[in-house]
Structure formats: C-alpha cells, structure tokens
Design an enzyme around this catalytic site. Sequence first.
Site, PDB file in Angstrom:
ATOM      1  N   GLN A   1       3.496   8.066  -5.149  1.00  0.00           N
ATOM      2  CA  GLN A   1       4.453   7.162  -4.515  1.00  0.00           C
ATOM      3  C   GLN A   1       4.604   5.864  -5.303  1.00  0.00           C
ATOM      4  OE1 GLN A   1       2.395   7.019  -0.736  1.00  0.00           O
ATOM      5  NE2 GLN A   1       3.835   8.450   0.174  1.00  0.00           N
TER       6      GLN A   1
ATOM      7  N   ARG B   1       0.836  -1.198   0.000  1.00  0.00           N
ATOM      8  CA  ARG B   1       0.000   0.000   0.000  1.00  0.00           C
ATOM      9  C   ARG B   1       0.870   1.248   0.000  1.00  0.00           C
ATOM     10  NH1 ARG B   1      -1.245   3.883   3.273  1.00  0.00           N
ATOM     11  NH2 ARG B   1      -0.125   2.978   5.028  1.00  0.00           N
ATOM     12  N   THR B   2       0.451   2.217  -0.786  1.00  0.00           N
ATOM     13  CA  THR B   2       0.986   3.568  -0.691  1.00  0.00           C
ATOM     14  C   THR B   2      -0.200   4.498  -0.531  1.00  0.00           C
ATOM     15  OG1 THR B   2       0.971   3.897  -3.080  1.00  0.00           O
ATOM     16  CG2 THR B   2       3.035   3.130  -2.096  1.00  0.00           C
ATOM     17  N   SER B   3       0.074   5.678  -0.009  1.00  0.00           N
ATOM     18  CA  SER B   3      -1.010   6.621   0.256  1.00  0.00           C
ATOM     19  C   SER B   3      -1.465   7.375  -0.977  1.00  0.00           C
ATOM     20  CB  SER B   3      -0.587   7.626   1.330  1.00  0.00           C
ATOM     21  OG  SER B   3      -0.302   6.942   2.525  1.00  0.00           O
ATOM     22  N   THR B   4      -0.540   7.630  -1.907  1.00  0.00           N
ATOM     23  CA  THR B   4      -0.886   8.441  -3.070  1.00  0.00           C
ATOM     24  C   THR B   4      -0.320   7.845  -4.348  1.00  0.00           C
ATOM     25  OG1 THR B   4       1.100   9.809  -2.943  1.00  0.00           O
ATOM     26  CG2 THR B   4      -0.802  10.549  -1.664  1.00  0.00           C
TER      27      THR B   4
END
Length: 183
Positions: A13, A7-10
Amino acid sequence: MLIGYARTSTTEQEAGLDAQLRDLTAAGCERVFSERVSSVAPRAELEAALAFVRDGDTLVVTKLDRLARTVTKAWEVVERLEAKGVGLRILSLGGDTVDTRSATGKLILTIFAGFAQFEREMMLERQREGITKAKAEGRYKGRKPTARAKAEEARRLHAEGKTITEVAKALGIGRASVYRAIA
C-alpha cells in the site's frame, strides 16, 4: 505544533502511505511519524508520536481508521492525548479538530470510530466468506509450506555443522522451522 501520523497495513500500500504523507505535510505537520503495520499489531511509530506530543500540540491523521479500527482503541488514544493536553485533527472530517473535551466532539469521534470498526468487521466477514467459497470449490490452497519444502536442506546444513540460526538465515525460514526439520 502539528504532529502527523500515517499508517498502512502492508508494504503493497505504498501509494496510500505516500498520499497520507503528502496530505499531512500539506496540512502543516512539522513532524510526521509513519509505519507499515496492521492496526492490531504493536505500532512503534504511533507510540513514538504519542510520546513526542506536548501540551498544546495537535495529532493529525488523514482518516480515523489510520489511528484506530475500534471504538475502544480510538478512545484509548484519545485519553492518552487528553492527559497530555493534546488535540486530535482528522483531515477526512474537513480538517477540523475533534474536541473530545466537549460532548459533541465525543459523540462525533465515537460515531466515526464505530463506522471504522463496522467497516473492518464487514471486510473480515467478506474475506472469510470468500475463503470458505474458494475452499468449497477447491480453489483455496493457503500458504505454501516453504519450511517443509526446505526440511531436507535444513538437516543437511545442520549436519555440516551450521548453527540453527545460520541454517535459518541461509534458507530464509524461522529458527523454529529448523528445529522441527532436524527433530
């Protein structure tokens, strides 16, 4: 079976997500679930991974903060995994499986989850301080009011007979913004 979760936030990334996928594949994950979403938002791929795992499987993440940012959230996931007989492996901890059935494993997970929560809270605190300083110096403008700038065009399109949804799509703004513009 090893099941990976990345998972990345944006979307900015992308390199971070690619690195996680590479590391999970190298660790032997046969199936990997990945998403670009904030840790506090609903995470459909995490839910899919938790639904997919079976007794004897191991969920693998590169770092604990990819799974959860608070001690509470980490334990919610762990309890769901334990109920299904699934282990948890965190690669940044040397790739060892964190056995949350033992007192030592529970302690280790709680400590690292606490660090992840602390790190996030410190980052948010620094962000708030930076915004406050920028506002005081007159450098903080905030997000541009794009919908307000398109209000006249929204009224015109609606007057031409376009539906609210059609106007919103044409202008790239939300339906609520269109309703406000024509009110």
